[in-house]
Design an enzyme around this catalytic site. Sequence first.
Site, PDB file in Angstrom:
ATOM      1  N   GLU A 193       0.810  -1.220   0.000  1.00 52.47           N
ATOM      2  CA  GLU A 193       0.000   0.000   0.000  1.00 52.47           C
ATOM      3  C   GLU A 193       0.845   1.273   0.000  1.00 52.47           C
ATOM      4  OE1 GLU A 193      -2.961  -0.215   3.099  1.00 52.47           O
ATOM      5  OE2 GLU A 193      -4.011  -1.877   2.129  1.00 52.47           O
TER       6      GLU A 193
ATOM      7  N   GLU B 164      -5.582  -8.588  -0.377  1.00 57.72           N
ATOM      8  CA  GLU B 164      -6.310  -8.229   0.847  1.00 57.72           C
ATOM      9  C   GLU B 164      -7.768  -8.052   0.484  1.00 57.72           C
ATOM     10  OE1 GLU B 164      -4.969  -5.176   3.516  1.00 57.72           O
ATOM     11  OE2 GLU B 164      -2.843  -5.598   3.124  1.00 57.72           O
TER      12      GLU B 164
END
Length: 508
Positions: A172, A291
């Site tokens: 991320e 995720e």
Amino acid sequence: MKAKMTVNKTFAIDKVDPRIYGSFVEHMGRCVYTGIYEPGHPTADANGFRGDVKELVKELNVPFIRYPGGNFVSGYNWQDGIGPKDQRPTRLDLAWKTVESNQVGVHEFMNWTKEVGVECNMAVNLGTAGIEEARNLLEYCNHPGGSYWSDLRKQNGNEKPFNIKTWCLGNEMDGPWQMGHKTASEYGRLAQETAKIMRMYDPNIELVVCGSSHKNMPTFGAWEAEVLEYTYDEVDYLSLHSYYGNQANDLPSYLAKSLEMDEFIKSVAAICDYVKAKKRSNKKMMLSFDEWNVWYHSHAADAKNEPWQYAPPILEDVYNFEDALLVGCLLITLLKNCDRVKIACMAQLVNVIAPIMTAKGGDAWRQTIFWPYAHAANHGMGTVLTPIIDCPAYQLKEKAHPHAPEITKQVPYLESLAIHNEDKNEIIVFAVNRSQDTALDFDVEFQGFNPTNLIEYKELSGHDIKQTNTQADGSVAPKDATATLNGNQLNAKLNPLSWNMIRIATQA
């Protein structure tokens, strides 16, 4: 209501990569400490890992686990977790404002993966670290011996290399919350050079580059395109992350979230194909949805956590029946996109937004979402067939943002597909009935097959939508159901708000 699905043996989407049923273990909350690892627990093995959790992980049939993060990895020094345990430093983890003891590190985790039969997807720190640390970790894990890092691994207890195949290039990195947050160009260049160095050691490893943290990021789309401009030739997968919740307590909208997932996947695939065309490349970029899950129940509790605790309860969503139905829809959506999504990781495995929960010193139990995940991971292998579905739909009024015009979305009551397992000569049907009050008279026509008998029909239904499983009561669990097979026609009654798994034997 009537619903029909037609599947043809020759109309296939693609073969399922087992890694689509992956999971995620991050050093946060109680996922590792008092989750998979708890020395002194009545079921703990000699290395401190909980035996009851190991059995549930095996029951889930998890093939693949991303580790050690997550936001945690962007501040993690992997060397803190090797060598004698009594000499390892205790660190403050800035990502989750907790204390990390480093009692579980590379060796402990990799030895645990061997015991439970899973493959590791190792993430490297491209936040506060970089190329050198990634290169050294790869050599430490995968080189047979005769070099500094590989010999240090041997000295620390593992003579044979871990042979980790899949590696994530950070986590991320578009997020301002991320330690070492970078612009797309900064991250793209770093990921490109890290990938090149890692491939100099082993050209056969697989690499995952970071996409956007979620589709509502202000740079979504532009981030993917720019990062891939740098890394397209060097990596194998682009990552996607997304979590779903029912904050509005609107069940029809909640169960339609899988349509959002489908649109998200197709949008990212389109961006990949744009870069492919721009580069005149023959390579198709695959996706790692590393995720995904339901996450919203624990927000209020997490806001009350005091910082700098050891293994505090973080993101401990207690899942209910409606969450299990959505997870079933999300699994079907991932499978419908298995031609591009080769890796997917439900985040996470234990305690932290997880299918498995534990009590410190006590029992481990299955959350409601355990069941669709277990059915899919244990039986959803083979070739996904293109589903042609005819069924009623309900309407949702939505806005893309507060100032956008209202649009009408058609949501089919039936979410379903079929998978042909050639090795076992069987067809597996997964189906969700989204209707709250009406059963679906569900017909499936198998074209090009010779079905012989019904092997198994498991159904999750009949529960209050807010019912949960607890340490004392695991009654949200599948039960046997019946269906009729007549030639190449299957008929089943899908109860209102139900997850269904049907297995049918076929002639070779």
